[in-house]
Enzyme design. Structure first.
Site, PDB file in Angstrom:
ATOM      1  N   CYS A 130       0.804  -1.233   0.000  1.00 55.53           N
ATOM      2  CA  CYS A 130       0.000   0.000   0.000  1.00 55.53           C
ATOM      3  C   CYS A 130       0.840   1.287   0.000  1.00 55.53           C
ATOM      4  O   CYS A 130       0.578   2.212  -0.773  1.00 55.53           O
ATOM      5  CB  CYS A 130      -0.962  -0.005   1.177  1.00 55.53           C
ATOM      6  SG  CYS A 130      -0.167  -0.454   2.730  1.00 55.53           S
ATOM      7  N   HIS A 243      -3.157   6.182   4.771  1.00 52.59           N
ATOM      8  CA  HIS A 243      -1.761   6.384   5.157  1.00 52.59           C
ATOM      9  C   HIS A 243      -1.281   7.760   4.685  1.00 52.59           C
ATOM     10  O   HIS A 243      -1.786   8.297   3.701  1.00 52.59           O
ATOM     11  CB  HIS A 243      -0.843   5.363   4.457  1.00 52.59           C
ATOM     12  CG  HIS A 243      -1.031   3.944   4.894  1.00 52.59           C
ATOM     13  ND1 HIS A 243      -1.784   3.564   5.976  1.00 52.59           N
ATOM     14  CD2 HIS A 243      -0.529   2.792   4.383  1.00 52.59           C
ATOM     15  CE1 HIS A 243      -1.738   2.245   6.115  1.00 52.59           C
ATOM     16  NE2 HIS A 243      -0.986   1.758   5.150  1.00 52.59           N
TER      17      HIS A 243
END
Ligand code: A2P
Length: 347
Positions: A130, A243
């Site tokens: 990711c 994130h």
């Protein structure tokens, strides 16, 4: 007749699995059939899809007999166990785990960066880590114009990267701490609520954790540059989803901030978010649920003449995982690299 495809999701009950389900619906993926697979723990559970309730099945040897496309997000060991079988049964697998990412036979694809790699697949395509995906989407358009010499990243990673159970753990820990109780830790080794810690993946002999080395090695593979100089520090923060990353780029020659802004404003998959007067820049709460990687706070690095600083936030479950996988699937459909159910029925 438009082609349609028989799709299975392995890990359908997980954080990424449920997002995959939503994306197949909202992006109107040409589905002939949809099968939801998970562990025996989830067998018989139902998940909602397009207004009906679909039963989750425990994955078995027979699960892949009538599947054209497998979207897997159930961890590395589960992928290693089932994906070879799915591929030998005739399915193409897009795998979200790290199991096959560095296999030279397996393309590692971010559609905004290296879509051409998807065409080289031999049954498996790997979805990158990711943090790597989010960074690649933001850095590639600049790197394409003017090659970077060195990249330094620091990540601020949400609980979602460790799955649905980890997200739940942050919430229960927060409630426990607010009630004056000692928080329980199960998904993570340390309390994450009101805390942060360096990413807890295994460390190598040079002190880098696995997550940091994924950013190094996977970015090199996606960019097709095995020597690219990259270093990263990965940190887990008490954010539920999405994130963030601080990225320092060093180029061979000066790269103006205005040029970088101009490029990133038009870059695929990027949304430039900068309001310098209001001190407003990408934040995980704004990135949550969005497809684009939010990029901003682009500055000239005051410590070197050829450097730029960037800040980004991106939805880890969406672009960092499920969306990237579905975009790869769409690429395969567009290039006719999947076997359609209709043509199989005619043979
Ligand atoms: P289950 O819900 O039955 O445990 P997350 O990343 O959010 O933790 O989700 C992990 C997903 O992977 C879940 O759907 C989980 O199913 C699935 N999974 C985990 N282990 C296995 C396994 N051994 N076989 C099949 N699915 C698994």
């Amino acid at each position: 007749m438009p082609k349609s495809y028989r799709v299975a999701i392995l890990g359908a009950t997980g954080a990424v699995g449920t997002e995959l389900l939503q994306l197949l619906d909202s992006r109107q993926f040409p589905l002939g059939d949809l099968k939801l697979l998970a562990s025996a723990r989830s067998a018989g559970k139902t998940l909602e899809f397009q207004g009906s309730k679909l039963k989750v099945e425990a994955v078995t040897e027979d699960s892949f007999k009538d599947v054209d496309l497998l979207l897997a997000s159930a961890g590395g060991s589960t992928s290693k166990q089932w994906i070879p079988l799915a591929v030998s049964s005739g399915a193409v697998a897009i795998d979200n785990s790290s199991a096959f990412r560095m296999d030279p036979e397996v393309p590692l694809v971010v559609p905004e960066v290296n879509p051409e790699a998807a065409a080289t697949h031999k049954g498996i395509i790997a979805n990158p880590n990711c943090t790597t995906i989010l960074m690649a989407v933001a850095v590639w358009p600049l790197h394409k114009l003017q090659p970077i010499r060195r990249l330094i990243a620091a990540t601020y990673q949400s609980a979602s990267g460790a799955g649905a159970r980890a997200m739940e753990e942050v919430l229960t820990q927060t409630k426990a701490i607010l009630q004056g109780e000692t928080p329980k830790t199960e998904a993570f080794p340390y309390p994450l609520a009101f805390n942060l810690f360096p990413h807890n993946s295994p460390l190598n002999d040079r002190g880098y954790c696995q997550e940091e080395m994924k950013m190094v090695n996977e970015t090199r593979k996606i960019f097709g540059e095995s020597e690219l100089r990259i270093s990263a520090t990965c940190v887990r923060v008490p954010v539920l989803r999405a994130h963030s990353e601080a990225i320092n780029l060093e180029f061979n020659e000066p790269f103006s901030v205005s040029k970088a802004r101009e490029i990133l404003r038009d870059a695929p998959g990027v949304r430039l978010v900068e309001d310098w007067q209001a001190n407003y820049f990408p934040m995980p709460i704004d990135a949550t649920g969005r497809d684009e990687v939010l990029v901003g706070r682009i500055r000239q690095d005051i410590s070197q003449s050829c450097g730029l600083e960037l800040w980004l936030s991106g939805d880890q479950i969406r672009k960092g995982a499920a969306l990237n996988a579905v975009q790869i699937a769409e690429l395969l459909v567009e290039k006719d690299l999947l076997k359609p159910a209709a043509s199989l029925a005619m043979t």
